[in-house]
Design a protein around this motif. Sequence first.
Motif, mmCIF file in Angstrom:
data_model
loop_
_atom_site.group_PDB
_atom_site.id
_atom_site.type_symbol
_atom_site.label_atom_id
_atom_site.label_comp_id
_atom_site.label_asym_id
_atom_site.label_seq_id
_atom_site.Cartn_x
_atom_site.Cartn_y
_atom_site.Cartn_z
ATOM 1 N N THR A 62 117.143 23.051 52.682
ATOM 2 C CA THR A 62 115.856 23.646 52.328
ATOM 3 C C THR A 62 115.728 25.027 52.949
ATOM 4 O OG1 THR A 62 114.800 22.561 54.217
ATOM 5 C CG2 THR A 62 114.649 21.433 52.100
ATOM 6 N N ALA A 63 114.772 25.769 52.414
ATOM 7 C CA ALA A 63 114.452 27.090 52.950
ATOM 8 C C ALA A 63 112.949 27.143 53.164
ATOM 9 C CB ALA A 63 114.895 28.178 51.984
ATOM 10 N N SER A 64 112.506 28.106 53.932
ATOM 11 C CA SER A 64 111.073 28.244 54.204
ATOM 12 C C SER A 64 110.663 29.690 54.007
ATOM 13 C CB SER A 64 110.765 27.785 55.631
ATOM 14 O OG SER A 64 111.488 28.558 56.566
ATOM 15 N N GLY A 65 109.362 29.935 54.088
ATOM 16 C CA GLY A 65 108.855 31.297 53.991
ATOM 17 C C GLY A 65 109.082 31.942 52.637
ATOM 18 N N GLY A 66 109.083 31.144 51.580
ATOM 19 C CA GLY A 66 109.268 31.698 50.247
ATOM 20 C C GLY A 66 110.717 31.973 49.872
ATOM 21 N N LYS A 67 111.650 31.710 50.782
ATOM 22 C CA LYS A 67 113.069 31.919 50.493
ATOM 23 C C LYS A 67 113.636 30.702 49.767
ATOM 24 C CE LYS A 67 114.009 32.738 54.815
ATOM 25 N NZ LYS A 67 114.800 32.971 56.019
ATOM 26 N N LEU A 68 114.888 30.798 49.342
ATOM 27 C CA LEU A 68 115.555 29.713 48.636
ATOM 28 C C LEU A 68 116.823 29.299 49.375
ATOM 29 C CD1 LEU A 68 115.297 31.128 44.998
ATOM 30 C CD2 LEU A 68 113.826 29.415 46.067
ATOM 31 N N ALA A 69 117.115 27.994 49.363
ATOM 32 C CA ALA A 69 118.403 27.501 49.833
ATOM 33 C C ALA A 69 119.428 27.876 48.762
ATOM 34 C CB ALA A 69 118.353 25.991 50.033
ATOM 35 N N SER A 70 120.684 28.049 49.151
ATOM 36 C CA SER A 70 121.680 28.485 48.175
ATOM 37 C C SER A 70 123.031 27.843 48.427
ATOM 38 C CB SER A 70 121.828 30.005 48.219
ATOM 39 O OG SER A 70 122.379 30.410 49.458
ATOM 40 N N PHE A 71 123.846 27.838 47.368
ATOM 41 C CA PHE A 71 125.237 27.442 47.493
ATOM 42 C C PHE A 71 126.079 28.389 46.664
ATOM 43 C CE2 PHE A 71 124.115 25.217 43.615
ATOM 44 C CZ PHE A 71 125.243 25.363 42.832
ATOM 45 N N ARG A 72 127.351 28.483 47.045
ATOM 46 C CA ARG A 72 128.303 29.301 46.296
ATOM 47 C C ARG A 72 129.662 28.661 46.452
ATOM 48 N NH1 ARG A 72 130.847 35.224 46.302
ATOM 49 N NH2 ARG A 72 130.394 35.521 44.108
ATOM 50 N N GLN A 73 130.407 28.558 45.342
ATOM 51 C CA GLN A 73 131.746 27.994 45.406
ATOM 52 C C GLN A 73 132.596 28.537 44.274
ATOM 53 O OE1 GLN A 73 132.047 23.686 45.395
ATOM 54 N NE2 GLN A 73 133.830 23.850 46.709
ATOM 55 N N LYS A 74 133.852 28.823 44.591
ATOM 56 C CA LYS A 74 134.791 29.338 43.598
ATOM 57 C C LYS A 74 135.194 28.208 42.657
ATOM 58 C CE LYS A 74 138.924 32.129 43.207
ATOM 59 N NZ LYS A 74 140.311 31.725 43.283
ATOM 60 N N ARG A 75 135.285 28.542 41.366
ATOM 61 C CA ARG A 75 135.716 27.570 40.367
ATOM 62 C C ARG A 75 137.231 27.438 40.402
ATOM 63 N NH1 ARG A 75 133.024 28.441 34.718
ATOM 64 N NH2 ARG A 75 134.161 26.518 34.420
ATOM 65 N N GLU A 76 137.702 26.249 40.117
ATOM 66 C CA GLU A 76 139.139 25.957 40.100
ATOM 67 C C GLU A 76 139.825 26.811 39.035
ATOM 68 O OE1 GLU A 76 142.738 24.450 41.079
ATOM 69 O OE2 GLU A 76 140.900 23.976 42.134
ATOM 70 N N GLY A 77 140.912 27.457 39.418
ATOM 71 C CA GLY A 77 141.745 28.176 38.469
ATOM 72 C C GLY A 77 141.155 29.445 37.887
ATOM 73 N N SER A 78 140.110 29.988 38.503
ATOM 74 C CA SER A 78 139.548 31.234 37.982
ATOM 75 C C SER A 78 139.002 32.040 39.145
ATOM 76 C CB SER A 78 138.451 30.946 36.956
ATOM 77 O OG SER A 78 137.183 30.905 37.531
ATOM 78 N N GLY A 79 138.647 33.258 38.855
ATOM 79 C CA GLY A 79 138.031 34.098 39.879
ATOM 80 C C GLY A 79 136.514 33.956 39.898
ATOM 81 N N ASP A 80 135.983 33.132 38.987
ATOM 82 C CA ASP A 80 134.538 32.955 38.886
ATOM 83 C C ASP A 80 134.004 32.060 39.988
ATOM 84 O OD1 ASP A 80 134.419 34.481 36.579
ATOM 85 O OD2 ASP A 80 134.472 32.742 35.238
#
Length: 183
Positions: free
Chosen positions: A81-99
Amino acid sequence: MKTALTISLLALATMCTPAFAERADREKPVDIEADRVTVDDRNKVHIFEGNVVLTQGTLQIKGDKLVVTQGADGFQNGVATASGGKLASFRQKREGSGDYVDGEAERIEYDSRGEKAKLFKRAHVRSGGDEVRGAYIEYDSVSENYLVTNAPGSTASPGRVRATIQPKGDNKATPGSAAPAAQ
C-alpha cells in the motif's frame, strides 16, 4: 524465524505478473529495504514500513507498507500500500523481450495459492504500449486473463474502464514508414 521470513518474501516476490515474469527472477535473492520491519513469527506476519522497496531480479515492488502473511497451508499473501495520495507500484521485465510490465494502485494484493494479483483504486497496468485502467484490476497468472472493472466483484458498473491496445505484428507501422496498403 529467518526461514519463515525468507519463505514469505520469496512468495511475495512473484507478485503480480508471474506469467510475464523473467523466469530467471525466481532464482534470484530477494532484497527488501524499509525504514522498519515488524516480525510476528507466531502468527506468520511480516510488516515492512517506510519507503519499502522489494527487489528480486528484474521485479521491483514499491510502497509505503508491505504486509506478508502465511497461512497454515504454507501459501502466502502480500499486500503493498501507499499513503498520502501516492500509489504502490510494481515493475518486472517480460520473459524473452525488452518490455516491462508496470502497474500501480493504492493497494496491490497477491494470493500465491490462486496466483492472482488484485489492484485496488486508481489501478493502472502497462505492458509495452498496451495499458488498462480502472478502479479494480484482477490478473490471473494461470489463465493469463485480466478483469478490469470499477468495483471488485462486479461485471457491470456505472463507471467506465479504459484500455489502449497497440497494433501487433507485421501490420504495425513504424515511425517514418508508410502504413501497410489495404488489400
